[in-house]
Write a protein that holds these residues in place. Structure first.
Motif, PDB file in Angstrom:
ATOM      1  N   PHE A  91       0.851  -1.190   0.000  1.00  0.00           N
ATOM      2  CA  PHE A  91       0.000   0.000   0.000  1.00  0.00           C
ATOM      3  C   PHE A  91       0.886   1.239   0.000  1.00  0.00           C
ATOM      4  N   SER A  92       0.346   2.356  -0.472  1.00  0.00           N
ATOM      5  CA  SER A  92       1.038   3.635  -0.283  1.00  0.00           C
ATOM      6  C   SER A  92       0.698   4.155   1.117  1.00  0.00           C
ATOM      7  N   ASP A  93       1.084   5.404   1.404  1.00  0.00           N
ATOM      8  CA  ASP A  93       0.919   5.929   2.760  1.00  0.00           C
ATOM      9  C   ASP A  93      -0.158   7.006   2.861  1.00  0.00           C
ATOM     10  N   SER A  94      -1.080   7.065   1.892  1.00  0.00           N
ATOM     11  CA  SER A  94      -2.177   8.024   2.012  1.00  0.00           C
ATOM     12  C   SER A  94      -3.122   7.580   3.129  1.00  0.00           C
ATOM     13  N   LYS A  95      -3.950   8.494   3.593  1.00  0.00           N
ATOM     14  CA  LYS A  95      -4.861   8.167   4.697  1.00  0.00           C
ATOM     15  C   LYS A  95      -5.827   7.056   4.319  1.00  0.00           C
ATOM     16  N   LEU A  96      -6.363   7.114   3.105  1.00  0.00           N
ATOM     17  CA  LEU A  96      -7.291   6.075   2.673  1.00  0.00           C
ATOM     18  C   LEU A  96      -6.600   4.729   2.552  1.00  0.00           C
ATOM     19  N   ASP A  97      -5.373   4.732   2.025  1.00  0.00           N
ATOM     20  CA  ASP A  97      -4.618   3.482   1.904  1.00  0.00           C
ATOM     21  C   ASP A  97      -4.310   2.885   3.273  1.00  0.00           C
ATOM     22  N   LEU A  98      -3.903   3.736   4.220  1.00  0.00           N
ATOM     23  CA  LEU A  98      -3.576   3.248   5.561  1.00  0.00           C
ATOM     24  C   LEU A  98      -4.802   2.670   6.251  1.00  0.00           C
ATOM     25  N   GLU A  99      -5.938   3.309   6.038  1.00  0.00           N
ATOM     26  CA  GLU A  99      -7.176   2.807   6.647  1.00  0.00           C
ATOM     27  C   GLU A  99      -7.549   1.445   6.076  1.00  0.00           C
ATOM     28  N   LEU A 100      -7.426   1.322   4.762  1.00  0.00           N
ATOM     29  CA  LEU A 100      -7.725   0.045   4.117  1.00  0.00           C
ATOM     30  C   LEU A 100      -6.709  -1.021   4.519  1.00  0.00           C
ATOM     31  N   ALA A 101      -5.437  -0.634   4.611  1.00  0.00           N
ATOM     32  CA  ALA A 101      -4.385  -1.578   4.996  1.00  0.00           C
ATOM     33  C   ALA A 101      -4.602  -2.120   6.398  1.00  0.00           C
ATOM     34  N   SER A 102      -4.977  -1.244   7.329  1.00  0.00           N
ATOM     35  CA  SER A 102      -5.199  -1.696   8.708  1.00  0.00           C
ATOM     36  C   SER A 102      -6.399  -2.627   8.793  1.00  0.00           C
ATOM     37  N   ARG A 103      -7.438  -2.345   8.029  1.00  0.00           N
ATOM     38  CA  ARG A 103      -8.614  -3.221   8.018  1.00  0.00           C
ATOM     39  C   ARG A 103      -8.261  -4.596   7.439  1.00  0.00           C
ATOM     40  N   CYS A 104      -7.462  -4.600   6.373  1.00  0.00           N
ATOM     41  CA  CYS A 104      -7.030  -5.872   5.774  1.00  0.00           C
ATOM     42  C   CYS A 104      -6.170  -6.659   6.757  1.00  0.00           C
ATOM     43  N   SER A 105      -5.311  -5.957   7.491  1.00  0.00           N
ATOM     44  CA  SER A 105      -4.448  -6.621   8.477  1.00  0.00           C
ATOM     45  C   SER A 105      -5.277  -7.337   9.537  1.00  0.00           C
ATOM     46  N   ILE A 106      -6.329  -6.685   9.998  1.00  0.00           N
ATOM     47  CA  ILE A 106      -7.180  -7.277  11.042  1.00  0.00           C
ATOM     48  C   ILE A 106      -7.940  -8.484  10.502  1.00  0.00           C
ATOM     49  N   ASP A 107      -8.592  -8.305   9.351  1.00  0.00           N
ATOM     50  CA  ASP A 107      -9.453  -9.367   8.824  1.00  0.00           C
ATOM     51  C   ASP A 107      -8.671 -10.565   8.296  1.00  0.00           C
ATOM     52  N   LEU A 108      -7.464 -10.314   7.746  1.00  0.00           N
ATOM     53  CA  LEU A 108      -6.665 -11.399   7.192  1.00  0.00           C
ATOM     54  C   LEU A 108      -5.675 -11.977   8.198  1.00  0.00           C
ATOM     55  N   GLU A 109      -5.496 -11.258   9.322  1.00  0.00           N
ATOM     56  CA  GLU A 109      -4.498 -11.620  10.332  1.00  0.00           C
ATOM     57  C   GLU A 109      -3.092 -11.617   9.734  1.00  0.00           C
ATOM     58  N   TYR A 110      -2.825 -10.610   8.892  1.00  0.00           N
ATOM     59  CA  TYR A 110      -1.495 -10.363   8.351  1.00  0.00           C
ATOM     60  C   TYR A 110      -0.830  -9.284   9.202  1.00  0.00           C
ATOM     61  N   PRO A 111       0.411  -9.441   9.630  1.00  0.00           N
ATOM     62  CA  PRO A 111       1.115  -8.332  10.297  1.00  0.00           C
ATOM     63  C   PRO A 111       1.276  -7.159   9.337  1.00  0.00           C
ATOM     64  N   ILE A 112       1.175  -5.932   9.866  1.00  0.00           N
ATOM     65  CA  ILE A 112       1.312  -4.741   9.037  1.00  0.00           C
ATOM     66  C   ILE A 112       2.495  -3.908   9.526  1.00  0.00           C
ATOM     67  N   TYR A 113       3.273  -3.388   8.580  1.00  0.00           N
ATOM     68  CA  TYR A 113       4.422  -2.528   8.884  1.00  0.00           C
ATOM     69  C   TYR A 113       4.267  -1.261   8.051  1.00  0.00           C
ATOM     70  N   THR A 114       4.232  -0.104   8.723  1.00  0.00           N
ATOM     71  CA  THR A 114       3.907   1.151   8.057  1.00  0.00           C
ATOM     72  C   THR A 114       5.116   2.079   7.972  1.00  0.00           C
ATOM     73  N   GLN A 115       4.965   3.088   7.079  1.00  0.00           N
ATOM     74  CA  GLN A 115       5.984   4.137   6.896  1.00  0.00           C
ATOM     75  C   GLN A 115       7.361   3.569   6.542  1.00  0.00           C
ATOM     76  N   LEU A 116       7.393   2.488   5.801  1.00  0.00           N
ATOM     77  CA  LEU A 116       8.666   1.889   5.395  1.00  0.00           C
ATOM     78  C   LEU A 116       9.315   2.758   4.325  1.00  0.00           C
ATOM     79  N   GLU A 117      10.612   3.018   4.501  1.00  0.00           N
ATOM     80  CA  GLU A 117      11.304   3.965   3.625  1.00  0.00           C
ATOM     81  C   GLU A 117      12.310   3.314   2.691  1.00  0.00           C
TER      82      GLU A 117
END
Length: 197
Positions: A91-117
């Motif tokens: 995912f990119s780091d826009s607000k909508l992307d982060l919101e969708l990414a966090s929801r996917c992490s919860i429902d899929l039980e995938y670990p999420i790592y944000t703001q990777l550079e």
């Protein structure tokens, strides 16, 4: 290897193609198939760039910006992700992307790592880094497992490499599955207009 992008031209929300740079780094070492889920509109610009970057397949969820904002499309995305079972979702780091990414992490039980550079790819794993403490420190993660979600600080990535006009990507359309509306935007006001002088 799966990239999720939004494309709402009327709202100036075009795909953040720098996410492709991270995918290309991974593909140099691991021969991963690069697919995209596109939420919004599939137009000739998206098709042309997907072809240049050799994205093999685009899964299109045609919904409006309002439907996206109202959280009515998550079920469609989650169902497809469960079916595809990707090793890595970008995912990119826009607000909508982060919101969708966090929801996917919860429902899929995938670990999420944000703001990777940055991403460093080796034969036996992937290393990622990000700044912490307002840039005074750096945190590095190393992964040898799969089923991960990365949210990328896209300003730290360069434009992706054009690989030439390859094959047309395969296009598939996702049947929308609308979940109940969790919120509704009634109006948008300027904050300072609401403060008495």
């Amino acid at each position: 290897l799966l990239q999720i992008e939004l494309n709402f031209p009327d709202h100036h929300r075009l795909p953040n193609w720098k996410t492709v740079s991270a995918a290309q780094k991974i593909q140099v070492v691991h021969s991963s198939i690069h697919e995209m889920i596109l939420i919004g509109r599939l137009d000739h610009i998206v098709l042309s760039r997907a072809k240049q970057y050799q994205i093999s397949k685009i899964h299109v969820l045609e919904v409006s910006y309002e439907e996206m904002i109202n959280h009515t499309i998550y079920l469609s995305i989650i169902n497809l992700l469960k079916e595809l079972n990707p090793d890595l979702i970008l995912f990119s780091d826009s607000k909508l992307d982060l919101e969708l990414a966090s929801r996917c992490s919860i429902d899929l039980e995938y670990p999420i790592y944000t703001q990777l550079e940055d991403i460093f790819v080796e034969r036996d794993g992937i290393s990622c880094s990000r700044n912490i403490f307002a840039g005074k420190g750096k945190q590095t993660f190393r992964f040898t497992n799969s089923n991960l979600i990365f949210s990328l600080h896209t300003k730290s990535f360069s434009e992706p490499e054009v690989k030439g006009n390859g094959q047309e990507p395969i296009i598939s359309y996702i049947e929308p599955s609308f979940s109940p509306v969790l919120r509704r935007i009634l109006s948008i006001e300027r904050f300072f207009d609401l403060i008495p002088i």
